[in-house]
Design a protein around this motif. Structure first.
Motif, PDB file in Angstrom:
ATOM      1  N   ARG A  13       8.278 -59.673 -14.640  1.00  0.00           N
ATOM      2  CA  ARG A  13       9.591 -60.310 -14.782  1.00  0.00           C
ATOM      3  C   ARG A  13      10.420 -59.596 -15.852  1.00  0.00           C
ATOM      4  O   ARG A  13      11.623 -59.397 -15.696  1.00  0.00           O
ATOM      5  CB  ARG A  13       9.432 -61.778 -15.161  1.00  0.00           C
ATOM      6  CG  ARG A  13      10.768 -62.521 -15.306  1.00  0.00           C
ATOM      7  CD  ARG A  13      10.582 -63.913 -15.884  1.00  0.00           C
ATOM      8  NE  ARG A  13       9.894 -64.781 -14.971  1.00  0.00           N
ATOM      9  CZ  ARG A  13      10.493 -65.482 -13.998  1.00  0.00           C
ATOM     10  NH1 ARG A  13      11.790 -65.380 -13.823  1.00  0.00           N
ATOM     11  NH2 ARG A  13       9.788 -66.276 -13.213  1.00  0.00           N
ATOM     12  N   LYS A  14       9.763 -59.192 -16.938  1.00  0.00           N
ATOM     13  CA  LYS A  14      10.467 -58.530 -18.033  1.00  0.00           C
ATOM     14  C   LYS A  14      10.914 -57.119 -17.654  1.00  0.00           C
ATOM     15  O   LYS A  14      12.059 -56.730 -17.894  1.00  0.00           O
ATOM     16  CB  LYS A  14       9.563 -58.466 -19.266  1.00  0.00           C
ATOM     17  CG  LYS A  14      10.200 -57.773 -20.457  1.00  0.00           C
ATOM     18  CD  LYS A  14       9.230 -57.689 -21.627  1.00  0.00           C
ATOM     19  CE  LYS A  14       9.838 -56.928 -22.803  1.00  0.00           C
ATOM     20  NZ  LYS A  14       8.883 -56.799 -23.930  1.00  0.00           N
ATOM     21  N   ASP A  15      10.001 -56.336 -17.052  1.00  0.00           N
ATOM     22  CA  ASP A  15      10.304 -54.939 -16.737  1.00  0.00           C
ATOM     23  C   ASP A  15      11.171 -54.799 -15.487  1.00  0.00           C
ATOM     24  O   ASP A  15      12.006 -53.892 -15.403  1.00  0.00           O
ATOM     25  CB  ASP A  15       9.013 -54.147 -16.545  1.00  0.00           C
ATOM     26  CG  ASP A  15       8.279 -53.895 -17.847  1.00  0.00           C
ATOM     27  OD1 ASP A  15       8.683 -54.487 -18.871  1.00  0.00           O
ATOM     28  OD2 ASP A  15       7.298 -53.128 -17.852  1.00  0.00           O
ATOM     29  N   CYS A  16      10.927 -55.625 -14.484  1.00  0.00           N
ATOM     30  CA  CYS A  16      11.710 -55.676 -13.233  1.00  0.00           C
ATOM     31  C   CYS A  16      11.605 -54.419 -12.374  1.00  0.00           C
ATOM     32  O   CYS A  16      12.356 -54.283 -11.409  1.00  0.00           O
ATOM     33  CB  CYS A  16      13.194 -55.918 -13.529  1.00  0.00           C
ATOM     34  SG  CYS A  16      13.546 -57.501 -14.286  1.00  0.00           S
ATOM     35  N   LEU A  17      10.701 -53.511 -12.689  1.00  0.00           N
ATOM     36  CA  LEU A  17      10.692 -52.222 -12.001  1.00  0.00           C
ATOM     37  C   LEU A  17       9.270 -51.745 -11.724  1.00  0.00           C
ATOM     38  O   LEU A  17       8.473 -51.581 -12.648  1.00  0.00           O
ATOM     39  CB  LEU A  17      11.440 -51.194 -12.860  1.00  0.00           C
ATOM     40  CG  LEU A  17      11.724 -49.816 -12.285  1.00  0.00           C
ATOM     41  CD1 LEU A  17      12.504 -49.910 -10.981  1.00  0.00           C
ATOM     42  CD2 LEU A  17      12.501 -48.980 -13.301  1.00  0.00           C
ATOM     43  N   ILE A  18       8.968 -51.533 -10.447  1.00  0.00           N
ATOM     44  CA  ILE A  18       7.645 -51.059 -10.035  1.00  0.00           C
ATOM     45  C   ILE A  18       7.782 -49.722  -9.315  1.00  0.00           C
ATOM     46  O   ILE A  18       8.572 -49.594  -8.367  1.00  0.00           O
ATOM     47  CB  ILE A  18       6.955 -52.075  -9.106  1.00  0.00           C
ATOM     48  CG1 ILE A  18       6.729 -53.397  -9.843  1.00  0.00           C
ATOM     49  CG2 ILE A  18       5.627 -51.531  -8.577  1.00  0.00           C
ATOM     50  CD1 ILE A  18       6.173 -54.495  -8.964  1.00  0.00           C
ATOM     51  N   ALA A  19       7.044 -48.728  -9.767  1.00  0.00           N
ATOM     52  CA  ALA A  19       7.061 -47.411  -9.137  1.00  0.00           C
ATOM     53  C   ALA A  19       6.010 -47.355  -8.046  1.00  0.00           C
ATOM     54  O   ALA A  19       4.819 -47.532  -8.305  1.00  0.00           O
ATOM     55  CB  ALA A  19       6.777 -46.326 -10.175  1.00  0.00           C
ATOM     56  N   VAL A  20       6.446 -47.135  -6.807  1.00  0.00           N
ATOM     57  CA  VAL A  20       5.546 -47.058  -5.650  1.00  0.00           C
ATOM     58  C   VAL A  20       5.213 -45.587  -5.410  1.00  0.00           C
ATOM     59  O   VAL A  20       6.100 -44.789  -5.090  1.00  0.00           O
ATOM     60  CB  VAL A  20       6.199 -47.671  -4.404  1.00  0.00           C
ATOM     61  CG1 VAL A  20       5.224 -47.632  -3.222  1.00  0.00           C
ATOM     62  CG2 VAL A  20       6.644 -49.100  -4.687  1.00  0.00           C
ATOM     63  N   ILE A  21       3.935 -45.239  -5.556  1.00  0.00           N
ATOM     64  CA  ILE A  21       3.541 -43.833  -5.494  1.00  0.00           C
ATOM     65  C   ILE A  21       2.691 -43.552  -4.263  1.00  0.00           C
ATOM     66  O   ILE A  21       1.580 -44.067  -4.117  1.00  0.00           O
ATOM     67  CB  ILE A  21       2.775 -43.437  -6.769  1.00  0.00           C
ATOM     68  CG1 ILE A  21       3.691 -43.630  -7.980  1.00  0.00           C
ATOM     69  CG2 ILE A  21       2.270 -41.996  -6.686  1.00  0.00           C
ATOM     70  CD1 ILE A  21       3.016 -43.401  -9.305  1.00  0.00           C
ATOM     71  N   ARG A  22       3.224 -42.722  -3.378  1.00  0.00           N
ATOM     72  CA  ARG A  22       2.495 -42.258  -2.199  1.00  0.00           C
ATOM     73  C   ARG A  22       2.179 -40.778  -2.410  1.00  0.00           C
ATOM     74  O   ARG A  22       2.955 -39.908  -2.014  1.00  0.00           O
ATOM     75  CB  ARG A  22       3.324 -42.460  -0.926  1.00  0.00           C
ATOM     76  CG  ARG A  22       3.673 -43.912  -0.651  1.00  0.00           C
ATOM     77  CD  ARG A  22       4.380 -44.094   0.689  1.00  0.00           C
ATOM     78  NE  ARG A  22       4.804 -45.460   0.886  1.00  0.00           N
ATOM     79  CZ  ARG A  22       4.023 -46.431   1.321  1.00  0.00           C
ATOM     80  NH1 ARG A  22       2.762 -46.167   1.632  1.00  0.00           N
ATOM     81  NH2 ARG A  22       4.481 -47.666   1.476  1.00  0.00           N
ATOM     82  N   ALA A  23       1.071 -40.505  -3.048  1.00  0.00           N
ATOM     83  CA  ALA A  23       0.706 -39.133  -3.387  1.00  0.00           C
ATOM     84  C   ALA A  23      -0.148 -38.514  -2.279  1.00  0.00           C
ATOM     85  O   ALA A  23      -0.894 -39.216  -1.589  1.00  0.00           O
ATOM     86  CB  ALA A  23      -0.060 -39.108  -4.701  1.00  0.00           C
ATOM     87  N   LYS A  24      -0.061 -37.192  -2.132  1.00  0.00           N
ATOM     88  CA  LYS A  24      -0.883 -36.539  -1.119  1.00  0.00           C
ATOM     89  C   LYS A  24      -2.333 -36.410  -1.572  1.00  0.00           C
ATOM     90  O   LYS A  24      -3.242 -36.345  -0.754  1.00  0.00           O
ATOM     91  CB  LYS A  24      -0.303 -35.169  -0.760  1.00  0.00           C
ATOM     92  CG  LYS A  24      -0.293 -34.158  -1.898  1.00  0.00           C
ATOM     93  CD  LYS A  24       0.312 -32.840  -1.426  1.00  0.00           C
ATOM     94  CE  LYS A  24       0.315 -31.801  -2.550  1.00  0.00           C
ATOM     95  NZ  LYS A  24       0.909 -30.512  -2.098  1.00  0.00           N
ATOM     96  N   ASP A  25      -2.534 -36.351  -2.903  1.00  0.00           N
ATOM     97  CA  ASP A  25      -3.889 -36.296  -3.450  1.00  0.00           C
ATOM     98  C   ASP A  25      -3.847 -36.747  -4.913  1.00  0.00           C
ATOM     99  O   ASP A  25      -2.767 -36.993  -5.473  1.00  0.00           O
ATOM    100  CB  ASP A  25      -4.500 -34.898  -3.327  1.00  0.00           C
ATOM    101  CG  ASP A  25      -3.639 -33.799  -3.928  1.00  0.00           C
ATOM    102  OD1 ASP A  25      -2.965 -34.065  -4.951  1.00  0.00           O
ATOM    103  OD2 ASP A  25      -3.622 -32.683  -3.390  1.00  0.00           O
ATOM    104  N   ALA A  26      -5.012 -36.833  -5.517  1.00  0.00           N
ATOM    105  CA  ALA A  26      -5.093 -37.334  -6.895  1.00  0.00           C
ATOM    106  C   ALA A  26      -4.403 -36.399  -7.890  1.00  0.00           C
ATOM    107  O   ALA A  26      -3.797 -36.863  -8.861  1.00  0.00           O
ATOM    108  CB  ALA A  26      -6.551 -37.536  -7.288  1.00  0.00           C
TER     109      ALA A  26
END
Length: 218
Positions: A13-26
């Motif tokens: 609630r405080k940050d309001c921001l989620i990074a969605v990461i679709r990486a090809k590998d680690a």
């Protein structure tokens, strides 16, 4: 670091921001995460759509890497079933996100007090999610629903908290938050620099997102 459920919700609630990461590998994934966290984004969602390697193992790696951090919150995305949810929870995920609603997945996450954000497109799906005990509901795809969908959902369901994902970018994040979004999830517009190996561009875009969110919140 392992967080309590209520702490994850409060931080979200405080940050309001989620990074969605679709990486090809680690290897690529770690560079993206490093750039995003350097840019000030603290919520990291690793999707189960990694081309090479195990996203579950990558979540475990990140959980260990940030074990002493009180700020970085690692979660799992594109979780379609309770079996996968159990694996990512054991690997250290502090929250679970899905593109759809699966009652068994929600039930398992509730059992271990892990926030579960199911994707919905209709009021009926949102009601099912609320009845299942979901604290925050993902509106997906956000680019189809649009910011005005927040007030549309909140009309009959004012008790609901909604997080759009898909189509959220720096230019419209303020519209989502001002419309009443609990938080927003952003992926491709944030990480597109990684496709050409320009991780500094990813960092700068993360900084832009953080600043845009601060302005939107006043």
């Amino acid at each position: 670091m392992k967080f309590k459920k209520e702490d994850v919700i409060a931080k979200m609630r405080k940050d309001c921001l989620i990074a969605v990461i679709r990486a090809k590998d680690a290897a690529q994934g770690e560079k993206i995460v490093d750039a995003i966290t350097a840019g000030g984004i603290k919520f990291i969602e690793i999707t189960m759509t990694m081309d090479h390697g195990s996203p579950v193992e990558f979540i475990k790696f990140l959980s260990e890497k940030y074990a002493d951090s009180p700020d970085i919150v690692i979660g799992a995305g594109t979780v379609l079933d309770p079996e996968t949810a159990r694996l990512v929870i054991l690997a250290g995920a502090n929250y679970v996100v899905s593109p759809g609603f699966n009652a068994d997945t929600v039930r398992l996450c509730n059992r271990y007090r892990i926030p579960m954000l199911p994707g919905v497109m209709t009021p009926t799906e949102a009601i099912h999610a609320l009845e299942a005990g979901c604290d925050v509901i993902k509106l997906f795809p956000g680019n189809i629903l649009g910011p005005s969908s927040i007030s549309t959902f909140k009309g009959p369901l004012p008790q609901g908290e909604f997080m759009p994902s898909g189509g959220v970018d720096v230019d419209n994040v303020d519209k989502w938050l001002k419309a009443g979004a609990f938080a927003v999830g952003t992926g491709s517009s944030l990480t597109k620099g990684a496709k050409t190996g320009d991780y500094d561009a990813v960092r700068k875009k993360a900084e832009e997102f953080v600043e845009a969110v601060k302005k939107a919140k006043g």
